[in-house]
Design an enzyme around this catalytic site. Structure first.
Site, PDB file in Angstrom:
ATOM      1  N   ARG A  16       0.777  -0.951   0.203  1.00  0.00           N
ATOM      2  CA  ARG A  16       0.273  -0.018  -0.201  1.00  0.00           C
ATOM      3  C   ARG A  16       0.757   0.985  -0.335  1.00  0.00           C
ATOM      4  O   ARG A  16       1.305   1.587   0.797  1.00  0.00           O
ATOM      5  CB  ARG A  16      -0.671   0.366   1.480  1.00  0.00           C
ATOM      6  CG  ARG A  16      -1.774   1.271   1.538  1.00  0.00           C
ATOM      7  CD  ARG A  16      -2.841   0.844   2.512  1.00  0.00           C
ATOM      8  NE  ARG A  16      -2.429   0.771   3.767  1.00  0.00           N
ATOM      9  CZ  ARG A  16      -1.631   1.721   4.694  1.00  0.00           C
ATOM     10  NH1 ARG A  16      -1.879   2.868   4.643  1.00  0.00           N
ATOM     11  NH2 ARG A  16      -1.282   1.238   6.197  1.00  0.00           N
ATOM     12  N   HIS A  62      -4.125   4.528   4.572  1.00  0.00           N
ATOM     13  CA  HIS A  62      -4.706   2.875   4.482  1.00  0.00           C
ATOM     14  C   HIS A  62      -6.278   3.769   3.770  1.00  0.00           C
ATOM     15  O   HIS A  62      -6.722   3.338   2.870  1.00  0.00           O
ATOM     16  CB  HIS A  62      -4.918   3.019   5.310  1.00  0.00           C
ATOM     17  CG  HIS A  62      -5.890   2.088   6.282  1.00  0.00           C
ATOM     18  ND1 HIS A  62      -6.964   0.874   5.650  1.00  0.00           N
ATOM     19  CD2 HIS A  62      -7.134   2.035   6.912  1.00  0.00           C
ATOM     20  CE1 HIS A  62      -7.319   0.133   6.333  1.00  0.00           C
ATOM     21  NE2 HIS A  62      -7.939   0.729   6.310  1.00  0.00           N
ATOM     22  N   TYR A  86       3.386   5.248  11.302  1.00  0.00           N
ATOM     23  CA  TYR A  86       3.378   4.112  11.257  1.00  0.00           C
ATOM     24  C   TYR A  86       4.459   3.811  10.804  1.00  0.00           C
ATOM     25  O   TYR A  86       4.927   2.320  11.315  1.00  0.00           O
ATOM     26  CB  TYR A  86       2.013   3.671  12.178  1.00  0.00           C
ATOM     27  CG  TYR A  86       1.158   3.252  10.860  1.00  0.00           C
ATOM     28  CD1 TYR A  86       1.586   2.628   9.518  1.00  0.00           C
ATOM     29  CD2 TYR A  86       0.355   4.334  10.617  1.00  0.00           C
ATOM     30  CE1 TYR A  86       0.790   2.304   9.232  1.00  0.00           C
ATOM     31  CE2 TYR A  86      -0.305   4.147   9.929  1.00  0.00           C
ATOM     32  CZ  TYR A  86      -0.563   3.470   8.885  1.00  0.00           C
ATOM     33  OH  TYR A  86      -1.250   3.451   7.933  1.00  0.00           O
TER      34      TYR A  86
END
Length: 364
Positions: free
Chosen positions: A256, A260, A269
């Site tokens: 990805r 998200h 993160y």
């Protein structure tokens, strides 16, 4: 002593678009490969526009597909009109090939139920995008059961992310699909991150594909950044299911590249170096490099394609923005087949408020 289970892994192109070995016969069709490439570019440019629309407040939260175009385009290119797609929220690329119009996709992400009322007959029986994690896998088994009971040679394709494979719904779906030998293809988009949880922390198994083995049917891995590999294995999986040989699980290893969703900030993160390395393996440039090596792609064709796709996207945006808004009570119309009497007062209040506003006597 633990043992490492070796599952089939398929890959035909390396990150630079070089062949890793012999190709299947179908991959010699350069016209097909060009069509796949064109659709990946269109999916990426639509994705970029959708993110821009969300950032400017013209649609709601959106789930980008950046870096995962090969999976969706392969699936959408292979499914037959009579098959049924039971997707999850990162399946825009598949939907476009199933006939969902771009403006319908924008309506959906704008919170308008009409975005799931597909005009194209090919997509009419497909399910809407599923946001609850993994529940769509059970829905897919229900549809596949109907196909089997009717004796129809139709296949259900259902998709999910790597995080969904940790849910009970997913494992229950695998169990019933294997027990009943249902015509369903499970495609897992292992993009390495379930929101902020990395793949290594969410499951101790060496692969996600091997979860199918406990349910009694095959599981395999493919390079999800190599559309030739994804296309080949999804093609085989669909044929297996169509012939009554039962389900299959295909784990596509991708990444990805974006957040998200547009409500997420992955930089909080995810290591920047990891993302940088993932960009070197992304699927669009990989197929472009392979086509160029065959003499079937060049900068001029690339610029022409980008211009063509941008025009298609912009025209869809204009159609989307020209649509009239639904009345306020529309938010209730699709909640119940028959509106329960216990909630009738709430609905009446909403209708009354809408009427007052139209009459210009309610300014709250």
């Amino acid at each position: 002593m633990s043992q490492t289970l070796q599952l089939p892994f398929t890959g035909y192109l390396d990150p630079d678009g070089h062949l890793l070995g012999p190709l299947p016969v179908w991959a010699e069709d350069v016209d097909l490969l060009t069509r796949l490439y064109r659709q990946m570019v269109l999916a990426r440019l639509f994705d970029q526009k959708a993110v821009a629309l969300q950032r400017t407040g013209r649609i709601g939260t959106y789930a980008p597909t950046l870096g995962q175009e090969a999976i969706g385009v392969a699936i959408g290119s292979l499914m037959r009109a009579e098959d049924v797609l039971v997707p999850y929220y990162r399946d825009t690329a598949v939907q476009l090939l199933r006939g969902v119009r771009m403006e319908e996709a924008l309506l959906y992400w704008g919170g308008d139920e009409r975005g799931s009322d597909y005009a194209e007959p090919t997509a009419a029986e497909d399910f809407p995008l599923c946001v609850p994690i993994a529940t769509q896998a059970l829905h897919a088994c229900g549809v596949a059961s109907a196909f089997k009971i009717r004796g129809q040679q139709r296949v259900v394709v259902t998709t999910c992310g790597d995080g969904a494979t940790s849910k009970g719904d997913f494992l229950e779906a695998l169990n019933v699909a294997g027990a009943w030998q249902l015509p369903v293809v499970f495609v897992v988009n292992n993009n390495q991150w379930a929101i902020s949880v990395p793949r290594r922390l969410q499951c101790g198994a060496p692969t996600l594909a091997q979860k199918a083995l406990g349910a009694g049917f095959p599981g395999e891995q493919v390079d999800g950044n190599d559309i030739l590999a994804v296309y080949d294995r999804v093609q085989q999986g669909l044929e297996r299911a169509r012939q009554g040989k039962g389900p299959v699980l295909i784990e596509c290893l991708s990444y990805r590249l974006g957040d998200h969703t547009t409500a997420d900030d992955a930089s909080r993160y995810r290591p920047a170096e990891e993302v940088k390395l993932a960009w070197l393996k992304e699927p669009v440039k990989r197929l472009q490099a392979y086509l160029a090596s065959l003499g079937h792609w060049d900068p001029d064709r690339e610029q022409a394609l980008i211009g063509e796709c941008q025009m298609q996207v912009q025209q869809a945006v204009e159609r989307f923005e020209q649509m009239t808004n639904e009345p306020p009570q529309a938010i209730l119309d699709y909640v119940y087949a028959q509106w329960p009497s216990v909630l009738a007062e709430q609905r009446d209040m909403l209708l009354e408020r809408a009427a007052r506003r139209r009459a210009g006597v309610d300014h709250e």
